[in-house]
Enzyme design. Structure first.
Site, short mmCIF file in Angstrom:
data_model
loop_
_atom_site.label_atom_id
_atom_site.label_comp_id
_atom_site.label_asym_id
_atom_site.label_seq_id
_atom_site.Cartn_x
_atom_site.Cartn_y
_atom_site.Cartn_z
N THR A 154 4.11 -1.97 -1.11
CA THR A 154 4.90 -2.20 -2.31
C THR A 154 4.85 -0.96 -3.20
OG1 THR A 154 4.38 -4.55 -2.23
CG2 THR A 154 5.11 -3.70 -4.35
N SER A 155 5.97 -0.66 -3.84
CA SER A 155 6.05 0.45 -4.81
C SER A 155 5.74 1.78 -4.11
CB SER A 155 5.12 0.16 -5.99
OG SER A 155 5.40 1.00 -7.06
N SER A 156 4.70 2.50 -4.50
CA SER A 156 4.38 3.74 -3.80
C SER A 156 4.12 3.46 -2.32
CB SER A 156 3.16 4.41 -4.43
OG SER A 156 2.94 5.68 -3.86
N HIS B 56 9.75 -5.07 -11.09
CA HIS B 56 9.04 -4.23 -10.12
C HIS B 56 7.87 -4.97 -9.49
CE1 HIS B 56 8.13 -0.56 -8.12
NE2 HIS B 56 6.95 -0.43 -8.67
#
Ligand SMILES: *[C@@H]1O[C@H](CO)[C@@H](O)[C@H](O)[C@H]1NC(C)=O
Ligand SMILES: *[C@@H]1O[C@H](CO)[C@@H](O)[C@H](O)[C@H]1NC(C)=O
Ligand SMILES: *[C@@H]1O[C@H](CO)[C@@H](O)[C@H](O)[C@H]1NC(C)=O
Length: 308
Positions: free
Chosen positions: A139-141, A277
């Site tokens: 997730t995300s990075s 996010h």
């Protein structure tokens, strides 16, 4: 602002370590690792004969330990016999992955990507793993790194699942810890062939199998703006040579308000209405996409050789 903005809140349950058959262990000296990414591995006691491998890169400001605790992949590994690997970023400033350097965006070029691939290769060797069933999700990075790994190492991975990330090469810049505001804020717009060229340039000679990919993104994401979801769709449909118009659309899957669009057999995208996010991971969906509940026994599991 960018370093704090990208914090990914950990609001979920923690895996109860007492219930696991084994524990998270650090491995040193696992092969080429120019950036000194740290390696942690979870090897279930009841290991499958030819275990699949799931790589789970953390988010910015996250750690291997947190990725291990946040997701239920260790207990699922106990149940289905697969190994999970949790790399830990060497970037102590913000614990974001190197998704920017020329090295990481190049097949066997170095960067964090090579260190992570070395972990998978080490585990395949050490535990007689199934080299056709190596997967990556984050997730995300960690989602950015998922895009990077399937792009730079199409010869290693069988599939990826990227939650709230950005396209391959969107953060490209001069260095290992580059933050791209234009990309994060959704201002970096390219057409499909331009995006695909960036992926193909990572490994120019490559013509064979490419890992299938699913991307998931909330429409209310203000850390990595939802335009990135559109850009990922353009990129990967172009890489796979399919239309940007979906072949199938399904509403309310796996959650109400999420819409899945499929673009041929190798790429699918989930748009999560109203989700920020902090997109809630759905481990079941990932397990199903990777076919990680399949333990063989007469049935053919999804792999690099089984076809999608
Ligand atoms: C990685 O670790 C080695 C050995 O400790 C050191 O020589 C090297 O400079 C480190 N590399 C980076 C990029 O920190
Ligand atoms: C994509 O952009 C390039 C220029 O950057 C252009 O040559 C090409 O025609 C564009 N492709 C499409 C399908 O619009
Ligand atoms: C393998 O499949 C057979 C027949 O479907 C089933 O009876 C058996 O329990 C399975 N074995 C394992 C280890 O899953």
């Amino acid at each position: 602002m960018h370093l704090t903005a990208v914090t990914f809140a950990i609001c979920a349950f923690a895996t109860n370590a007492q219930q696991l058959s084994s524990k998270l262990t650090q491995v040193k000296d696992f092969g080429p690792n120019p950036r000194n990414v740290s390696m942690y591995i979870y090897v279930p006691k009841n290991l499958a004969a030819k275990p699949p491998i799931l790589v789970v890169p953390h988010w910015c400001h996250g750690t291997a330990q947190q990725a291990f605790e946040y997701r239920p992949y260790a207990s699922l590994g106990d149940q289905y016999g697969f190994i999970s690997i949790y790399p830990d970023s060497p970037n102590k400033a913000d614990q974001c992955w190197d998704v920017s350097s020329k090295e990481t965006l190049t097949h066997e070029g170095g960067g964090d990507a090579l260190g992570i691939v070395s972990m998978a290769r080490w585990a395949l060797q050490k535990y007689s793993g199934d080299k056709d069933r190596v997967f990556v999700t984050g997730t995300s990075s960690g989602a950015m790194m998922t895009n990077v790994l399937v792009g730079s190492y199409p010869d290693v991975f069988a599939a990826g699942s990227a939650w709230a990330g950005v396209p391959f090469g969107c953060f490209a810049g001069n260095g290992f810890g580059v933050w791209s505001d234009p990309c994060a804020s959704g201002k970096l717009i390219r057409n499909g062939s331009e995006w695909a060229a960036i992926v193909k340039n990572a490994y120019p000679g490559h013509t064979g199998f490419r890992p299938k990919l699913q991307v998931l993104h909330g429409t209310a994401d203000t850390v990595l703006y939802p335009q990135n979801f559109k850009e990922e769709i353009k990129q990967w449909t172009s890489v796979f040579g399919v239309s940007e118009t979906p072949t199938h659309t399904t509403m309310d899957v796996p959650l109400k308000g999420w819409t899945r669009t499929k673009y041929g057999p190798n790429f699918e995208a989930y748009e999560a209405q109203g989700v920020t996010h902090d997109i809630p991971n759905q481990a079941d969906l990932v397990m199903e996409y990777f076919d990680l509940k399949c333990t063989g026994n007469g049935t053919v599991c999804y792999s690099r050789t089984s076809g999608p």
